[in-house]
Scaffold this motif. Structure first.
Motif, PDB file in Angstrom:
ATOM      1  N   GLY A 187       0.962  -1.244  -0.046  1.00 49.72           N
ATOM      2  CA  GLY A 187       0.031   0.038  -0.157  1.00 49.72           C
ATOM      3  C   GLY A 187       0.727   1.283   0.146  1.00 49.72           C
ATOM      4  O   GLY A 187       2.037   1.135  -0.409  1.00 49.72           O
ATOM      5  N   ARG A 188       0.260   2.365   0.690  1.00 48.56           N
ATOM      6  CA  ARG A 188       0.962   3.549   0.713  1.00 48.56           C
ATOM      7  C   ARG A 188       1.176   4.322   1.958  1.00 48.56           C
ATOM      8  O   ARG A 188       0.099   3.988   2.521  1.00 48.56           O
ATOM      9  CB  ARG A 188       0.446   4.583  -0.398  1.00 48.56           C
ATOM     10  N   TYR A 189       2.044   4.977   2.283  1.00 49.25           N
ATOM     11  CA  TYR A 189       2.166   5.799   3.394  1.00 49.25           C
ATOM     12  C   TYR A 189       2.075   7.162   2.877  1.00 49.25           C
ATOM     13  O   TYR A 189       2.776   7.775   2.179  1.00 49.25           O
ATOM     14  CB  TYR A 189       3.525   5.777   4.249  1.00 49.25           C
ATOM     15  N   ILE A 190       0.913   7.977   3.211  1.00 50.27           N
ATOM     16  CA  ILE A 190       0.679   9.112   2.939  1.00 50.27           C
ATOM     17  C   ILE A 190       1.127  10.074   3.810  1.00 50.27           C
ATOM     18  O   ILE A 190       0.042  10.011   4.759  1.00 50.27           O
ATOM     19  CB  ILE A 190      -0.776   9.290   2.245  1.00 50.27           C
ATOM     20  N   ASP A 191       1.954  11.014   3.816  1.00 50.13           N
ATOM     21  CA  ASP A 191       2.467  11.578   4.938  1.00 50.13           C
ATOM     22  C   ASP A 191       2.460  13.211   4.746  1.00 50.13           C
ATOM     23  O   ASP A 191       2.632  13.698   3.415  1.00 50.13           O
ATOM     24  CB  ASP A 191       3.632  11.384   5.544  1.00 50.13           C
ATOM     25  N   LEU A 192       2.125  13.874   5.835  1.00 51.45           N
ATOM     26  CA  LEU A 192       2.487  15.378   5.981  1.00 51.45           C
ATOM     27  C   LEU A 192       3.682  15.198   7.006  1.00 51.45           C
ATOM     28  O   LEU A 192       3.542  15.025   7.985  1.00 51.45           O
ATOM     29  CB  LEU A 192       1.299  16.078   6.325  1.00 51.45           C
ATOM     30  N   PHE A 193       4.841  15.944   6.495  1.00 49.09           N
ATOM     31  CA  PHE A 193       5.933  16.051   7.369  1.00 49.09           C
ATOM     32  C   PHE A 193       6.104  17.487   7.640  1.00 49.09           C
ATOM     33  O   PHE A 193       5.716  18.457   6.698  1.00 49.09           O
ATOM     34  CB  PHE A 193       7.188  15.706   6.464  1.00 49.09           C
ATOM     35  N   GLU A 194       6.696  17.876   8.923  1.00 53.25           N
ATOM     36  CA  GLU A 194       6.972  19.109   9.174  1.00 53.25           C
ATOM     37  C   GLU A 194       8.601  18.987   9.722  1.00 53.25           C
ATOM     38  O   GLU A 194       8.863  18.246  10.490  1.00 53.25           O
ATOM     39  CB  GLU A 194       6.102  19.519  10.289  1.00 53.25           C
ATOM     40  N   ARG A 195       9.396  20.364   9.318  1.00 50.19           N
ATOM     41  CA  ARG A 195      10.609  20.399   9.856  1.00 50.19           C
ATOM     42  C   ARG A 195      10.375  21.477  11.027  1.00 50.19           C
ATOM     43  O   ARG A 195      10.010  22.414  10.802  1.00 50.19           O
ATOM     44  CB  ARG A 195      11.397  20.867   8.872  1.00 50.19           C
ATOM     45  N   ARG A 196      10.876  20.839  12.230  1.00 51.98           N
ATOM     46  CA  ARG A 196      11.156  21.843  13.538  1.00 51.98           C
ATOM     47  C   ARG A 196      12.349  21.561  14.093  1.00 51.98           C
ATOM     48  O   ARG A 196      12.851  20.418  14.059  1.00 51.98           O
ATOM     49  CB  ARG A 196       9.996  21.192  14.392  1.00 51.98           C
ATOM     50  N   ASN A 197      12.925  22.417  14.158  1.00 47.34           N
ATOM     51  CA  ASN A 197      14.316  22.754  14.696  1.00 47.34           C
ATOM     52  C   ASN A 197      15.403  22.067  14.026  1.00 47.34           C
ATOM     53  O   ASN A 197      16.156  21.210  14.312  1.00 47.34           O
ATOM     54  CB  ASN A 197      14.411  22.171  16.247  1.00 47.34           C
ATOM     55  N   GLU A 255      14.625  19.182  11.905  1.00 49.83           N
ATOM     56  CA  GLU A 255      14.515  17.946  11.903  1.00 49.83           C
ATOM     57  C   GLU A 255      13.118  17.822  11.320  1.00 49.83           C
ATOM     58  O   GLU A 255      12.073  18.274  11.609  1.00 49.83           O
ATOM     59  CB  GLU A 255      14.207  17.294  13.106  1.00 49.83           C
ATOM     60  N   TRP A 256      13.040  16.874  10.160  1.00 49.12           N
ATOM     61  CA  TRP A 256      12.002  16.449   9.425  1.00 49.12           C
ATOM     62  C   TRP A 256      11.511  15.412  10.278  1.00 49.12           C
ATOM     63  O   TRP A 256      11.945  14.374  10.490  1.00 49.12           O
ATOM     64  CB  TRP A 256      12.162  16.172   8.012  1.00 49.12           C
ATOM     65  N   LYS A 257       9.706  15.407  10.569  1.00 47.34           N
ATOM     66  CA  LYS A 257       9.318  14.217  11.134  1.00 47.34           C
ATOM     67  C   LYS A 257       7.692  14.363  10.703  1.00 47.34           C
ATOM     68  O   LYS A 257       7.252  15.232  10.124  1.00 47.34           O
ATOM     69  CB  LYS A 257       9.296  14.377  12.677  1.00 47.34           C
ATOM     70  N   VAL A 258       7.188  13.088  10.742  1.00 47.68           N
ATOM     71  CA  VAL A 258       5.742  12.984  10.437  1.00 47.68           C
ATOM     72  C   VAL A 258       4.824  13.716  11.474  1.00 47.68           C
ATOM     73  O   VAL A 258       4.832  13.770  12.546  1.00 47.68           O
ATOM     74  CB  VAL A 258       5.349  11.691  10.281  1.00 47.68           C
ATOM     75  N   LEU A 259       4.129  14.602  10.570  1.00 47.60           N
ATOM     76  CA  LEU A 259       3.076  15.381  11.547  1.00 47.60           C
ATOM     77  C   LEU A 259       1.595  14.638  11.358  1.00 47.60           C
ATOM     78  O   LEU A 259       0.816  14.374  12.212  1.00 47.60           O
ATOM     79  CB  LEU A 259       3.016  16.742  11.014  1.00 47.60           C
ATOM     80  N   ARG A 260       1.380  13.836  10.181  1.00 49.13           N
ATOM     81  CA  ARG A 260       0.406  13.362   9.882  1.00 49.13           C
ATOM     82  C   ARG A 260       0.391  12.311   8.961  1.00 49.13           C
ATOM     83  O   ARG A 260       0.934  12.284   8.055  1.00 49.13           O
ATOM     84  CB  ARG A 260      -0.838  14.435   9.382  1.00 49.13           C
TER      85      ARG A 260
END
Length: 200
Positions: free
Chosen positions: A137-147, A149-154
């Motif tokens: 399947g698929r991972y459909i992600d919204l990433f955000e960079r904070r400080n 660092e990129w991490k998954v937000l949603r």
């Protein structure tokens, strides 16, 4: 020209960091590494994973014990991803393929794979074997960079297909037995032990 080159270079670096997060998720899931899995998400991140929808750190607390109970071993891989970066946010559509070997026996097979499958393999005399679960399947992600660092937000996953069958894996016969070298599902796995030595 310099600004254009620098912008393109930053875009490459951003995508590389996001791809590393996608790969880290696979390692964390397959090694049942709870703390590593949490590093993939922001603390206020969310994951809609079918069996769970809510805070991503709470998803990690839910899924790792579930995997340890229901799954003997498995492997996740991201095949390719399409990443679009816009400032400190990015969207990612990453295709995945996964395999998991599951416990046999009616008590394990019925709740995980359903009554119809359990009845079929029981009638065939195969219910007590291990069972192989393949999916994609698929991972459909919204990433955000904070400080920095990129991490998954949603995160929202899709599961486009699956195939379940009594396992035909050979682990203890013939020459193939010499290559039956499964990893571990903890921090004793070789990936943690074969680190590059740090020098002072």
């Amino acid at each position: 020209m310099a600004d254009t080159f620098e912008a393109k270079l930053q875009l490459v670096l951003d995508r590389q960091e996001i791809e590393k997060v996608l790969a880290t998720y696979c390692r964390a899931i397959d090694r049942c590494d709870l703390e590593l899995l949490k590093t993939v998400y922001h603390p206020d991140g969310t994951d809609d994973h079918g069996s769970y929808s809510g805070n991503a750190h709470e998803f990690a607390e839910f899924i790792i014990p579930t995997l340890k109970t229901a799954i003997l071993d498995g492997i996740h891989t991201v095949t390719h991803s399409l990443i679009e970066v816009d400032g400190d946010f990015a969207t990612s559509e990453a295709y995945y393929w996964a395999y998991q070997r599951c416990h046999g026996g009616e008590a394990a097979v019925t709740p995980y794979f359903g009554e119809d499958y359990a009845a079929r393999v029981k009638e065939a005399g195969l219910i007590d074997l291990y069972h192989d679960y393949y999916c994609g399947g698929r991972y459909i992600d919204l990433f955000e960079r904070r400080n920095g660092e990129w991490k998954v937000l949603r995160r929202k996953i899709t599961n486009e297909w699956n195939d379940i069958r009594p396992s035909r894996r050979i682990t203890d016969q013939g020459g193939v037995a010499d290559f039956n070298l499964p990893g571990r599902r903890d921090r004793q796995d070789p990936v943690y032990l074969n680190r590059i030595p740090m020098t002072v």
